[in-house]
Scaffold this active site. Structure first.
Site, PDB file in Angstrom:
ATOM      1  CD  GLU A   1      -2.563   1.340   2.644  1.00  0.00           C
ATOM      2  OE1 GLU A   1      -2.826   0.296   3.272  1.00  0.00           O
ATOM      3  OE2 GLU A   1      -2.896   2.470   3.037  1.00  0.00           O
TER       4      GLU A   1
ATOM      5  NE  ARG B   1      -0.109   8.408   6.012  1.00  0.00           N
ATOM      6  CZ  ARG B   1      -0.004   8.141   7.311  1.00  0.00           C
ATOM      7  NH1 ARG B   1       1.023   8.589   7.991  1.00  0.00           N
ATOM      8  NH2 ARG B   1      -0.915   7.420   7.878  1.00  0.00           N
TER       9      ARG B   1
ATOM     10  CB  THR C   1      -3.520   8.414   2.394  1.00  0.00           C
ATOM     11  OG1 THR C   1      -2.517   7.567   2.931  1.00  0.00           O
ATOM     12  CG2 THR C   1      -3.761   9.546   3.395  1.00  0.00           C
TER      13      THR C   1
ATOM     14  CE  LYS D   1      -6.061   1.559   6.905  1.00  0.00           C
ATOM     15  NZ  LYS D   1      -5.031   2.227   6.104  1.00  0.00           N
TER      16      LYS D   1
HETATM   17  O1  LIG Z   1      -2.546   6.916   5.606  1.00  0.00           O
HETATM   18  C1  LIG Z   1      -3.515   6.176   5.641  1.00  0.00           C
HETATM   19  O2  LIG Z   1      -4.361   6.102   4.772  1.00  0.00           O
HETATM   20  C2  LIG Z   1      -3.740   5.271   6.740  1.00  0.00           C
HETATM   21  O3  LIG Z   1      -4.744   4.668   6.786  1.00  0.00           O
HETATM   22  C3  LIG Z   1      -2.803   5.142   7.784  1.00  0.00           C
HETATM   23  C4  LIG Z   1      -1.851   3.964   7.701  1.00  0.00           C
HETATM   24  O4  LIG Z   1      -2.447   2.812   7.237  1.00  0.00           O
HETATM   25  C5  LIG Z   1      -1.396   3.803   9.081  1.00  0.00           C
HETATM   26  O5  LIG Z   1      -0.878   5.020   9.524  1.00  0.00           O
HETATM   27  C6  LIG Z   1      -0.401   2.740   9.295  1.00  0.00           C
HETATM   28  O6  LIG Z   1      -0.372   2.586  10.674  1.00  0.00           O
HETATM   29  P1  LIG Z   1       0.950   2.266  11.452  1.00  0.00           P
HETATM   30  O7  LIG Z   1       1.384   0.889  11.017  1.00  0.00           O
HETATM   31  O8  LIG Z   1       0.542   2.305  12.889  1.00  0.00           O
HETATM   32  O9  LIG Z   1       1.926   3.331  11.079  1.00  0.00           O
END
Ligand SMILES: O=C(O)C(=O)C[C@H](O)[C@H](O)COP(=O)(O)O
Length: 220
Positions: free
Chosen positions: A52, A56, A80, A140
């Site tokens: 994925e 960002r 995102t 998700k």
């Molecule tokens: O940016 C997005 O669309 C999201 O949904 C967030 C990411 O999937 C999470 O930030 C991952 O989470 P961590 O593994 O805790 O870093």
């Protein structure tokens, strides 16, 4: 519950085939477009072939285009995605799927018509119920740990037993197995496979090792 519009069953099947070949989906936030292919290659070589790429960073779309061209065997989703306009951009660069951190009615509607399947982000039963009316059965769970984690998913299994989830947000090598043991979890996602320090140091061997560890430990 009234189902306004069923997704064609192929859509759920399509998401299942992506998610089930990925016990773990690495979440990538690519800062330098040059890192895209070596980073993705290391993950795929380590055994994780569903990725994925989050929107960002400015180069996310170009990074996805390059990864798709270099690694045709990988399934590359764009994450995102907040708006239908971004969804359209994901379609244009050849994303295999789209992931959203939350949902809006506009996204749910767009996803029903799009050739690219969407894994909508939800944190509550109500959001699942709204998606359900559009035909969505795969979600998700975000942010997984903060919104109730394993306990929430166990509770969801009662009233919405057919729904399946990819929990993401706060998942790591230590707690992933607890999620993957749940019958309503298909796979988990996380950024722990792409630590900033290793990416900045271009330590692709280190990334490959992290991916291998996860792929071996969580093999279906
Ligand atoms: O940016 C997005 O669309 C999201 O949904 C967030 C990411 O999937 C999470 O930030 C991952 O989470 P961590 O593994 O805790 O870093």
């Amino acid at each position: 519950m009234t189902i306004d519009k069923q997704l064609p069953s192929t859509r759920t099947t399509e998401l299942d085939s992506i998610c089930l070949k990925a016990e773990v989906i690495p979440v990538l936030a690519i800062q330098r477009v040059e890192d895209a292919v070596p980073l993705a290659s290391a993950l795929v070589e380590g055994g994780l072939s569903v990725l994925e790429v989050t929107l960002r960073t400015d180069c996310a779309l170009e990074a996805t285009r390059r990864i798709k061209a270099a690694l045709p065997q990988a399934s590359v989703g764009i994450g995102t995605v907040l708006t239908p306009a971004q969804y359209r951009q994901a379609e244009q660069v050849g994303a295999d799927f789209v992931v959203t951190p939350g949902t809006t009615e506009a996204l749910y509607r767009y996803g029903v018509e799009s050739p690219v399947p969407m894994l909508p982000g939800v944190a509550t039963v109500s959001e699942v119920m709204i998606g359900w009316q559009f035909g969505y059965r795969r979600f998700k769970l975000f942010p997984a740990e903060a919104s109730g984690g394993v306990k929430a998913l166990k509770a969801f299994a009662g009233p919405i037993g057919e729904a399946r989830f990819c929990p993401t947000g706060g998942i790591n090598l230590d707690n992933a197995a607890d999620y993957l043991a749940l019958p309503n979890v298909m796979c988990v996602g996380g950024s722990w496979l792409t630590p900033k320090s290793l990416v900045e140091a271009e330590d692709w061997n280190g990334i490959r090792q992290l991916a291998r560890e996860a792929a071996e430990r969580f093999h279906h």
